[in-house]
Design an enzyme around this catalytic site. Structure first.
Site, PDB file in Angstrom:
ATOM      1  N   CYS A   1      83.662 -15.586  31.755  1.00  0.00           N
ATOM      2  CA  CYS A   1      83.691 -14.717  32.925  1.00  0.00           C
ATOM      3  C   CYS A   1      82.972 -15.391  34.095  1.00  0.00           C
ATOM      4  CB  CYS A   1      83.035 -13.361  32.708  1.00  0.00           C
ATOM      5  SG  CYS A   1      83.721 -12.434  31.344  1.00  0.00           S
TER       6      CYS A   1
ATOM      7  N   ARG B   1      86.538 -20.049  34.076  1.00  0.00           N
ATOM      8  CA  ARG B   1      85.638 -19.326  33.179  1.00  0.00           C
ATOM      9  C   ARG B   1      86.323 -18.134  32.506  1.00  0.00           C
ATOM     10  NH1 ARG B   1      80.076 -20.684  34.789  1.00  0.00           N
ATOM     11  NH2 ARG B   1      79.403 -19.039  33.424  1.00  0.00           N
TER      12      ARG B   1
ATOM     13  N   TRP C   1      87.071 -12.984  30.828  1.00  0.00           N
ATOM     14  CA  TRP C   1      87.568 -13.482  29.539  1.00  0.00           C
ATOM     15  C   TRP C   1      87.122 -12.415  28.538  1.00  0.00           C
ATOM     16  CZ3 TRP C   1      85.375 -14.728  24.806  1.00  0.00           C
ATOM     17  CH2 TRP C   1      86.201 -15.437  23.928  1.00  0.00           C
TER      18      TRP C   1
ATOM     19  N   ASN D   1      78.668 -11.059  32.993  1.00  0.00           N
ATOM     20  CA  ASN D   1      79.066 -12.147  32.105  1.00  0.00           C
ATOM     21  C   ASN D   1      78.095 -12.141  30.932  1.00  0.00           C
ATOM     22  OD1 ASN D   1      79.884 -14.553  30.905  1.00  0.00           O
ATOM     23  ND2 ASN D   1      78.659 -15.811  32.293  1.00  0.00           N
ATOM     24  N   GLY D   2      78.612 -12.113  29.712  1.00  0.00           N
ATOM     25  CA  GLY D   2      77.739 -12.080  28.540  1.00  0.00           C
ATOM     26  C   GLY D   2      78.194 -10.997  27.583  1.00  0.00           C
TER      27      GLY D   2
ATOM     28  N   GLU E   1      90.749 -34.289  16.954  1.00  0.00           N
ATOM     29  CA  GLU E   1      90.924 -34.035  18.378  1.00  0.00           C
ATOM     30  C   GLU E   1      92.411 -33.841  18.714  1.00  0.00           C
ATOM     31  OE1 GLU E   1      89.179 -33.162  20.709  1.00  0.00           O
ATOM     32  OE2 GLU E   1      90.204 -33.738  22.548  1.00  0.00           O
TER      33      GLU E   1
ATOM     34  N   LYS F   1      94.069 -30.418  20.265  1.00  0.00           N
ATOM     35  CA  LYS F   1      94.864 -30.379  21.509  1.00  0.00           C
ATOM     36  C   LYS F   1      96.183 -29.664  21.263  1.00  0.00           C
ATOM     37  CE  LYS F   1      92.360 -31.183  23.814  1.00  0.00           C
ATOM     38  NZ  LYS F   1      91.048 -31.788  23.911  1.00  0.00           N
TER      39      LYS F   1
ATOM     40  N   GLU G   1      95.582 -25.803  20.808  1.00  0.00           N
ATOM     41  CA  GLU G   1      95.178 -25.016  21.984  1.00  0.00           C
ATOM     42  C   GLU G   1      96.244 -24.983  23.063  1.00  0.00           C
ATOM     43  OE1 GLU G   1      91.945 -28.056  24.062  1.00  0.00           O
ATOM     44  OE2 GLU G   1      91.662 -25.927  24.389  1.00  0.00           O
TER      45      GLU G   1
ATOM     46  N   HIS H   1      93.204 -33.819  -2.414  1.00  0.00           N
ATOM     47  CA  HIS H   1      92.280 -32.820  -2.964  1.00  0.00           C
ATOM     48  C   HIS H   1      92.662 -31.396  -2.551  1.00  0.00           C
ATOM     49  CE1 HIS H   1      89.842 -36.026  -4.499  1.00  0.00           C
ATOM     50  NE2 HIS H   1      89.841 -36.594  -3.301  1.00  0.00           N
TER      51      HIS H   1
ATOM     52  N   LYS I   1      87.672 -22.354  30.262  1.00  0.00           N
ATOM     53  CA  LYS I   1      87.126 -23.709  30.341  1.00  0.00           C
ATOM     54  C   LYS I   1      85.655 -23.760  29.949  1.00  0.00           C
ATOM     55  CE  LYS I   1      87.318 -28.061  31.535  1.00  0.00           C
ATOM     56  NZ  LYS I   1      87.909 -28.891  30.456  1.00  0.00           N
TER      57      LYS I   1
END
Ligand code: M6R
Length: 606
Positions: free
Chosen positions: A2, A27, A74, A98-99, A478, A482, A485, A501, A601
């Site tokens: 946020c 955000r 968010w 925010n929080g 990584e 990518k 997401e 395994h 982000k």
């Protein structure tokens, strides 16, 4: 997450609030809202969706207020819709937050018993109602203090109060908040980015602080209610580049910036005349250090994983890595002769910041590797090494990942040389090769058209696997992250040797599997693992590095070769085709590449 903006001015604030919200969208971007004072009333406009939509709605109204607050959300509590969007207002106050308020359910029940009704499913509305209740018998500052005392969890707040139409109240605990100073107007922002186009003079609130912001003054109170002064800092003048240039997305632009961003970073740390690394004012005697612990989240954690291999290879130090959200709650054995390294692009990630605070509380040595040098993590570390890659806008991290790995690599090389773990001639040879890295990255970007061609198989797949060994294992992680997401396809990054395994059971006919097998000491072993997945029907995309020897690639579906370099530097090159793969796989599906669903982000909630 946020984003928060507040402006107290002598002229209408709506346009500046909207432009700041656009900057803050990294955000959170599931809903947005704004509230301004006009003529004793608080005008409020909110909507589900992006700031662009809010802007259209606002343009049809005439918000003339000279004091106002704005928010991009968010969602944590309650689905992203107009009702749950901030601000949350009563007949007396309007609040953006925010929080997370962890005791919101209990507080809500208490307030409902007093006859209050709640409109939204959010935790934030509890703050609005509690403050409204406290304002019945108290002046503003005391009412705010009494309200904050009751909250558990984290918050950055900006509050408008109907009885005090010339001011905004700001408060912080656990989530960052900055005050900016302008000419006849002052600002509140959830970070300095939001304020940069309006001012370069800022102060940061500390946990427990409250501020009363007017157009020509800013008063600060600490958690004990004592009036305090704040240092005013001057931010660097460099304007961040928010322009996509010739590209349609920030992601593609940021991928293609990597030769230059890596070069700028090398220029900051590498002494060109002497083949040496310059890290000035390093605060500790490195020969007295026994170990390092690297901590990060997501992509930053993958950079820590790569660094662990480098530390093991190049130094005599003990090394451990941890995911910040795990580290912050487990029983850690803190050691004095250890450096705790925090890796974060934004420098605001709540879990990484909390892990840093924990180390500080235990009086540990802290070093941060960040992109945003004004960030909370940077400001609270003993020593900071910036990655110098310029603003990264796309939610999916690309150039910052290379920047994080690069700074960690130069740090490790320097440590290795200072401790005498590496011979001078080898150290210099490694630096010589490092200088060639930007060119090798540039050449590797030429894999773009092949990756575009291959990408549709990944877009359409039910699931996929990314496998590697050694340095290529974190790169596999990584690559999988990518794809997940950006393309919303299940992707698993795994050590190639672990397949037998358990995960081998997942392989079925036609499943795309990326095998990352550069010609390093693991090459032959990874080839065997590759044949094991091929034998079970996998469609293998094989990524290696150029060499005079042919790749023994029986039954491989596609082959991609990155440029030649040392084994140590291969992670930088092997990452490139994987970034391009995820980019094109998401593009094929027509997804919003820069702002993937459900994400943000800067992850400022835990
Ligand atoms: O700002 P940070 O580097 O601390 O962010 C950590 C993660 O949230 C971030 O790397 C995330 O995993 C990226 N979206 C991945 O592309």
């Amino acid at each position: 997450m946020c984003g928060i903006i507040g402006i107290s001015s002598s002229k209408p604030v709506v346009n500046n609030i909207i432009s700041s919200l656009k900057k803050l969208e990294y955000r959170g971007y599931d809903s947005a809202g704004i509230a301004t004072f006009s003529d004793k009333f608080i005008d409020e406009v909110k909507c589900e969706g992006r700031v662009g939509k809010l802007e259209k709605i606002v343009s049809k109204k005439s918000l003339k207020g000279i004091v106002g607050i704005g928010h991009v959300r968010w969602a944590t509590h309650g689905v992203p819709n107009e009702i749950n969007a901030h601000p949350h207002s009563s007949d007396r106050v309007s609040v953006v937050h925010n929080g997370i308020i962890e005791n919101s359910t209990i507080l809500k029940k208490i307030l409902e018993k007093k006859g209050y009704q709640f409109k939204s499913q959010t935790d934030t509305e509890v703050i609005t109602i509690l403050l409204t209740e406290n304002l019945k018998n108290n002046k503003l500052l005391v009412a705010v203090q009494k309200t904050l005392e009751k909250l558990h969890g984290s918050y950055a707040l900006a509050i408008l109060c109907k009885d005090n139409p010339d001011l905004i109240v700001g408060a912080r605990r656990g989530s960052p908040l900055a005050v900016g100073y302008g000419h006849n107007e002052n600002y509140l922002g959830s970070d300095s980015y939001a304020l940069k186009s309006m001012t370069n003079k800022i102060s940061y609130l500390d946990d427990g602080d409250i501020c009363i912001l007017k157009k020509d003054s800013a008063e600060f109170y600490n958690s004990k209610g004592k009036k305090i002064n704040k240092k005013i800092l001057t931010m660097s003048e460099t304007e961040d580049n928010y322009d996509k240039g010739d590209f349609k997305t920030f992601m593609q632009k940021e991928i293609f910036e990597q030769p230059n961003s890596v070069k700028s970073c090398i220029n900051e740390y590498v002494d060109h005349l002497r083949d040496d690394i310059n890290i000035y004012n390093f605060p500790w005697d490195i020969t007295k250090i026994d170990s390092v612990v690297l901590i990060g989240c997501g992509t930053a954690y993958h950079a820590c994983m790569v660094a662990k291999y480098w530390i093991e290879e190049l130094t005599s130090l003990e090394v451990a890595i941890d995911i910040a959200s795990e580290f912050r709650y487990k029983r850690n054995k803190f050691k004095n002769n250890c450096i705790y390294i925090f890796v974060s692009q934004s420098g605001e990630t709540a879990d990484t910041f909390a892990a840093l605070e924990l180390c500080k509380k235990n009086k540990m040595k802290t070093l941060s590797v960040v992109n945003v040098v004004e960030s909370s993590i940077a400001r609270n570390s003993n020593f900071v090494l910036p990655i110098h890659c310029g603003a990264e806008i796309c939610v999916a991290s690309t150039k910052a990942f290379l920047g994080q790995m690069l700074v960690l690599y130069v740090l490790i090389l320097k440590i290795s040389s200072l401790r005498g773990d590496i011979k001078k001639k080898d150290y210099e040879a490694k630096i010589k090769l490092l200088k060639k890295l930007p060119e090798a990255i540039r050449n590797t970007l030429s894999t773009e058209s092949e990756m575009e061609e291959i990408s549709d198989i990944f877009s359409e797949a039910k699931g996929s696997m990314f496998l590697g060994r050694g340095y290529s294992y974190p790169i596999a992680m990584e690559g999988a992250l990518k794809l997940k997401e950006l393309c919303y396809v299940h992707a698993e990054g795994y050590p190639a040797g672990e397949m037998k395994h358990g995960p081998l059971a997942l392989i079925e006919s036609g499943m795309p599997v990326v095998i990352i097998a550069p010609r390093d000491k693991y090459y032959e072993k990874t080839l065997s693992n590759m044949q094991e997945v091929i034998a079970r029907g996998a469609k293998v995309l094989f990524i290696s590095n150029k060499s005079k020897d042919e790749i023994s690639s029986d039954n491989v579906w596609k082959k991609i070769e990155v440029e030649k370099t040392s084994d140590e530097l291969l992670p930088f090159l092997l990452t490139i085709p994987l970034q391009l793969l995820a980019f094109y796989a998401a593009k094929n599906k027509g997804y919003d590449i820069d702002k993937p669903r459900n994400l943000a982000k800067s992850v400022t909630v835990e």
